[in-house]
Design a protein around this motif. Structure first.
Motif, PDB file in Angstrom:
ATOM      1  N   GLU A 163     -30.844  36.506  11.945  1.00 52.36           N
ATOM      2  CA  GLU A 163     -29.616  35.892  12.462  1.00 52.36           C
ATOM      3  C   GLU A 163     -29.612  34.386  12.242  1.00 52.36           C
ATOM      4  OE1 GLU A 163     -26.947  37.358  13.587  1.00 52.36           O
ATOM      5  OE2 GLU A 163     -27.796  39.368  13.413  1.00 52.36           O
ATOM      6  N   THR A 164     -30.739  33.745  12.560  1.00 54.11           N
ATOM      7  CA  THR A 164     -30.829  32.292  12.399  1.00 54.11           C
ATOM      8  C   THR A 164     -30.766  31.897  10.933  1.00 54.11           C
ATOM      9  OG1 THR A 164     -32.277  32.285  14.341  1.00 54.11           O
ATOM     10  CG2 THR A 164     -32.141  30.248  13.080  1.00 54.11           C
ATOM     11  N   THR A 165     -31.400  32.697  10.080  1.00 54.69           N
ATOM     12  CA  THR A 165     -31.372  32.410   8.648  1.00 54.69           C
ATOM     13  C   THR A 165     -29.955  32.567   8.099  1.00 54.69           C
ATOM     14  OG1 THR A 165     -33.654  33.169   8.406  1.00 54.69           O
ATOM     15  CG2 THR A 165     -32.336  33.011   6.395  1.00 54.69           C
ATOM     16  N   SER A 166     -29.221  33.535   8.609  1.00 56.52           N
ATOM     17  CA  SER A 166     -27.823  33.702   8.204  1.00 56.52           C
ATOM     18  C   SER A 166     -27.015  32.458   8.553  1.00 56.52           C
ATOM     19  CB  SER A 166     -27.219  34.932   8.888  1.00 56.52           C
ATOM     20  OG  SER A 166     -25.854  35.066   8.562  1.00 56.52           O
ATOM     21  N   ALA A 167     -27.284  31.901   9.746  1.00 54.93           N
ATOM     22  CA  ALA A 167     -26.598  30.661  10.145  1.00 54.93           C
ATOM     23  C   ALA A 167     -27.017  29.516   9.237  1.00 54.93           C
ATOM     24  CB  ALA A 167     -26.927  30.336  11.602  1.00 54.93           C
ATOM     25  N   ASP A 168     -28.304  29.469   8.848  1.00 53.77           N
ATOM     26  CA  ASP A 168     -28.787  28.440   7.928  1.00 53.77           C
ATOM     27  C   ASP A 168     -28.049  28.514   6.593  1.00 53.77           C
ATOM     28  OD1 ASP A 168     -30.604  27.489   9.739  1.00 53.77           O
ATOM     29  OD2 ASP A 168     -32.387  28.280   8.725  1.00 53.77           O
ATOM     30  N   VAL A 169     -27.948  29.729   6.068  1.00 52.15           N
ATOM     31  CA  VAL A 169     -27.306  29.917   4.762  1.00 52.15           C
ATOM     32  C   VAL A 169     -25.834  29.506   4.825  1.00 52.15           C
ATOM     33  CG1 VAL A 169     -26.632  31.631   3.030  1.00 52.15           C
ATOM     34  CG2 VAL A 169     -28.909  31.727   4.058  1.00 52.15           C
ATOM     35  N   GLU A 170     -25.196  29.785   5.947  1.00 51.16           N
ATOM     36  CA  GLU A 170     -23.802  29.375   6.101  1.00 51.16           C
ATOM     37  C   GLU A 170     -23.681  27.850   6.083  1.00 51.16           C
ATOM     38  OE1 GLU A 170     -19.996  30.165   9.089  1.00 51.16           O
ATOM     39  OE2 GLU A 170     -21.842  31.327   9.300  1.00 51.16           O
ATOM     40  N   LYS A 218     -35.523  25.080 -11.189  1.00 53.12           N
ATOM     41  CA  LYS A 218     -34.284  24.687 -11.875  1.00 53.12           C
ATOM     42  C   LYS A 218     -33.229  25.802 -11.813  1.00 53.12           C
ATOM     43  CE  LYS A 218     -36.422  21.402 -15.086  1.00 53.12           C
ATOM     44  NZ  LYS A 218     -37.718  21.367 -14.381  1.00 53.12           N
ATOM     45  N   ARG A 219     -33.104  26.391 -10.614  1.00 57.04           N
ATOM     46  CA  ARG A 219     -32.102  27.420 -10.396  1.00 57.04           C
ATOM     47  C   ARG A 219     -31.159  27.048  -9.249  1.00 57.04           C
ATOM     48  NH1 ARG A 219     -32.680  31.985 -13.294  1.00 57.04           N
ATOM     49  NH2 ARG A 219     -30.426  31.868 -13.010  1.00 57.04           N
ATOM     50  N   ILE A 220     -31.138  25.788  -8.872  1.00 57.49           N
ATOM     51  CA  ILE A 220     -30.286  25.367  -7.762  1.00 57.49           C
ATOM     52  C   ILE A 220     -28.812  25.546  -8.099  1.00 57.49           C
ATOM     53  CG2 ILE A 220     -30.076  22.950  -8.477  1.00 57.49           C
ATOM     54  CD1 ILE A 220     -30.586  24.236  -4.869  1.00 57.49           C
ATOM     55  N   GLU A 221     -28.483  25.681  -9.391  1.00 58.28           N
ATOM     56  CA  GLU A 221     -27.071  25.823  -9.777  1.00 58.28           C
ATOM     57  C   GLU A 221     -26.470  27.151  -9.302  1.00 58.28           C
ATOM     58  OE1 GLU A 221     -29.339  27.835 -13.014  1.00 58.28           O
ATOM     59  OE2 GLU A 221     -29.526  25.934 -11.925  1.00 58.28           O
ATOM     60  N   VAL A 222     -27.327  28.110  -8.926  1.00 58.98           N
ATOM     61  CA  VAL A 222     -26.803  29.410  -8.472  1.00 58.98           C
ATOM     62  C   VAL A 222     -26.726  29.482  -6.950  1.00 58.98           C
ATOM     63  CG1 VAL A 222     -27.635  30.612 -10.515  1.00 58.98           C
ATOM     64  CG2 VAL A 222     -29.084  30.504  -8.469  1.00 58.98           C
ATOM     65  N   ILE A 223     -26.874  28.347  -6.273  1.00 60.09           N
ATOM     66  CA  ILE A 223     -26.911  28.346  -4.809  1.00 60.09           C
ATOM     67  C   ILE A 223     -25.629  28.910  -4.201  1.00 60.09           C
ATOM     68  CG2 ILE A 223     -26.094  25.960  -4.685  1.00 60.09           C
ATOM     69  CD1 ILE A 223     -28.525  27.760  -2.278  1.00 60.09           C
ATOM     70  N   LYS A 224     -24.476  28.619  -4.797  1.00 55.08           N
ATOM     71  CA  LYS A 224     -23.212  29.137  -4.248  1.00 55.08           C
ATOM     72  C   LYS A 224     -23.158  30.660  -4.341  1.00 55.08           C
ATOM     73  CE  LYS A 224     -20.523  24.974  -5.365  1.00 55.08           C
ATOM     74  NZ  LYS A 224     -19.355  24.436  -6.121  1.00 55.08           N
ATOM     75  N   ASP A 225     -23.645  31.193  -5.453  1.00 55.42           N
ATOM     76  CA  ASP A 225     -23.677  32.650  -5.611  1.00 55.42           C
ATOM     77  C   ASP A 225     -24.692  33.277  -4.656  1.00 55.42           C
ATOM     78  OD1 ASP A 225     -21.746  32.650  -7.602  1.00 55.42           O
ATOM     79  OD2 ASP A 225     -23.216  32.371  -9.198  1.00 55.42           O
ATOM     80  N   ILE A 226     -25.789  32.571  -4.425  1.00 50.62           N
ATOM     81  CA  ILE A 226     -26.803  33.073  -3.494  1.00 50.62           C
ATOM     82  C   ILE A 226     -26.223  33.174  -2.092  1.00 50.62           C
ATOM     83  CG2 ILE A 226     -28.987  32.511  -2.346  1.00 50.62           C
ATOM     84  CD1 ILE A 226     -29.927  31.294  -4.992  1.00 50.62           C
ATOM     85  N   VAL A 227     -25.436  32.172  -1.702  1.00 51.35           N
ATOM     86  CA  VAL A 227     -24.806  32.187  -0.376  1.00 51.35           C
ATOM     87  C   VAL A 227     -23.909  33.422  -0.232  1.00 51.35           C
ATOM     88  CG1 VAL A 227     -23.134  31.010   1.108  1.00 51.35           C
ATOM     89  CG2 VAL A 227     -24.929  29.702  -0.035  1.00 51.35           C
ATOM     90  N   LYS A 228     -23.126  33.706  -1.268  1.00 54.23           N
ATOM     91  CA  LYS A 228     -22.240  34.880  -1.239  1.00 54.23           C
ATOM     92  C   LYS A 228     -23.040  36.176  -1.180  1.00 54.23           C
ATOM     93  CE  LYS A 228     -18.566  32.597  -3.888  1.00 54.23           C
ATOM     94  NZ  LYS A 228     -17.806  32.601  -5.158  1.00 54.23           N
ATOM     95  N   GLU A 229     -24.093  36.252  -2.008  1.00 51.47           N
ATOM     96  CA  GLU A 229     -24.893  37.469  -2.060  1.00 51.47           C
ATOM     97  C   GLU A 229     -25.673  37.682  -0.762  1.00 51.47           C
ATOM     98  OE1 GLU A 229     -24.713  39.735  -4.086  1.00 51.47           O
ATOM     99  OE2 GLU A 229     -24.103  39.011  -6.038  1.00 51.47           O
ATOM    100  N   PHE A 230     -26.123  36.580  -0.151  1.00 56.49           N
ATOM    101  CA  PHE A 230     -26.866  36.718   1.105  1.00 56.49           C
ATOM    102  C   PHE A 230     -25.967  37.334   2.177  1.00 56.49           C
ATOM    103  CE2 PHE A 230     -28.499  35.514   5.219  1.00 56.49           C
ATOM    104  CZ  PHE A 230     -29.873  35.705   5.083  1.00 56.49           C
ATOM    105  N   GLU A 231     -24.717  36.946   2.181  1.00 55.96           N
ATOM    106  CA  GLU A 231     -23.790  37.518   3.158  1.00 55.96           C
ATOM    107  C   GLU A 231     -23.660  39.022   2.955  1.00 55.96           C
ATOM    108  OE1 GLU A 231     -19.740  36.004   5.090  1.00 55.96           O
ATOM    109  OE2 GLU A 231     -19.535  36.423   2.953  1.00 55.96           O
ATOM    110  N   VAL A 232     -23.615  39.446   1.699  1.00 57.53           N
ATOM    111  CA  VAL A 232     -23.529  40.876   1.396  1.00 57.53           C
ATOM    112  C   VAL A 232     -24.787  41.602   1.881  1.00 57.53           C
ATOM    113  CG1 VAL A 232     -23.373  42.586  -0.453  1.00 57.53           C
ATOM    114  CG2 VAL A 232     -22.010  40.492  -0.585  1.00 57.53           C
TER     115      VAL A 232
END
Length: 278
Positions: A114-121, A174-188
């Motif tokens: 739960e806390t990690t989900s809040a972090d990712v948000e 050198k994969r920080i460019e996918v951070i936005k996609d990671i945020v979306k995928e983490f929610e899923v």
């Protein structure tokens, strides 16, 4: 999952229709302009470093004539969501999905999902700023400088150590460019692990908490999900009323907006597209 009996669907329709009527009535009584402002930037300490953009403002004013209650419209753009099976495998096919799954596994393992989900948000909001994102994906900026900023972000946003370490790993690899996609995928991934249905509610004005709770109950009855998570979006083009999008990748839509009603009237009268001035 068995379809809902007709009487339950009828009850939910009446409930949502009642909510729609109240919202339209509130809009009709409004005589003075209303200004809506987007959410605040993530953090003053962080955004000041990247010259964050000013919040977007949208003006809306005017009343509405008497309108006929629209039909409850539910659209299906694909198959219904599966609560197991190959969903996780499909997400892991992409780099973002693999990273998101790995972070969720760590969080689940140490009891901080739960806390990690809040972090990712929080991370998602921070990196939604183009200036912040461009800073981290810029290959000419030294990695140590990026790490230092990550430390500042972690401190100011109260991120957990493993979340901050995760961001540093993305920088090192050198994969920080996918951070936005990671945020979306983490929610899923999070929604799948917690049996949570995400519902995106779009409306002209901010809905009251009791209205959102009413919508959440309706979505829960439709999907059978253990939990329902509501995200709100302000969309002046709807004129009045609201829409609810849920299901796998937002494949299902309940449209109770005045815009939809006007489009249906236009189709019936063969008037073509109606241009709404908002």
């Amino acid at each position: 999952q068995k379809p809902l009996p007709n009487n339950e669907l009828s009850d939910m329709y009446i409930s949502l229709s009642s909510l729609y009527t109240r919202l339209v009535s509130m809009a009709a009584l409004q005589q003075t302009p209303i200004t809506f402002q987007s959410r605040s930037p993530p953090s003053k300490e962080i955004t000041s470093k990247f010259q964050s953009h000013k919040p977007l403002k949208t003006s809306f004013s005017g009343g509405f004539p008497s309108l006929k209650l629209p039909k409850l419209t539910v659209k299906f753009a694909g198959k219904s969501r599966s609560r197991g099976g190959t969903a996780g495998a499909k997400m892991a096919d992409s780099p973002a999905g693999s990273y998101a799954t790995a972070l969720a596994d760590v969080a689940k393992g140490n009891g901080t999902l739960e806390t990690t989900s809040a972090d990712v948000e929080k991370v998602g909001k921070i990196f939604s700023d183009p200036q912040v994102y461009d800073f981290f994906v810029n290959p000419t900026i030294d990695i140590e400088k990026k790490r230092k900023v990550i430390d500042e972000i972690a401190s100011s946003s109260s991120l957990q150590p493993h979340t901050a370490n995760f961001l540093n790993i993305l920088i090192d690899m050198k994969r920080i460019e996918v951070i936005k996609d990671i945020v979306k995928e983490f929610e899923v991934v999070y929604n799948k692990l917690t049996d949570t249905e995400l519902a995106i509610v779009s409306s002209v004005v901010k809905l009251e908490s009791q209205h959102l709770a009413q919508i959440a109950k309706g979505v829960q009855r439709l999907t059978g999900a253990k939990n329902v998570r509501i995200k709100t979006v302000i969309d002046p083009s709807l004129v009045a009323g609201f829409t609810i999008r849920y299901g796998n990748a937002g494949s299902k839509l309940i449209d109770m907006s005045v815009k939809k009603q006007l489009e249906e009237i236009a189709d019936q009268l063969d008037l073509g597209d109606i241009q709404l001035a908002v």
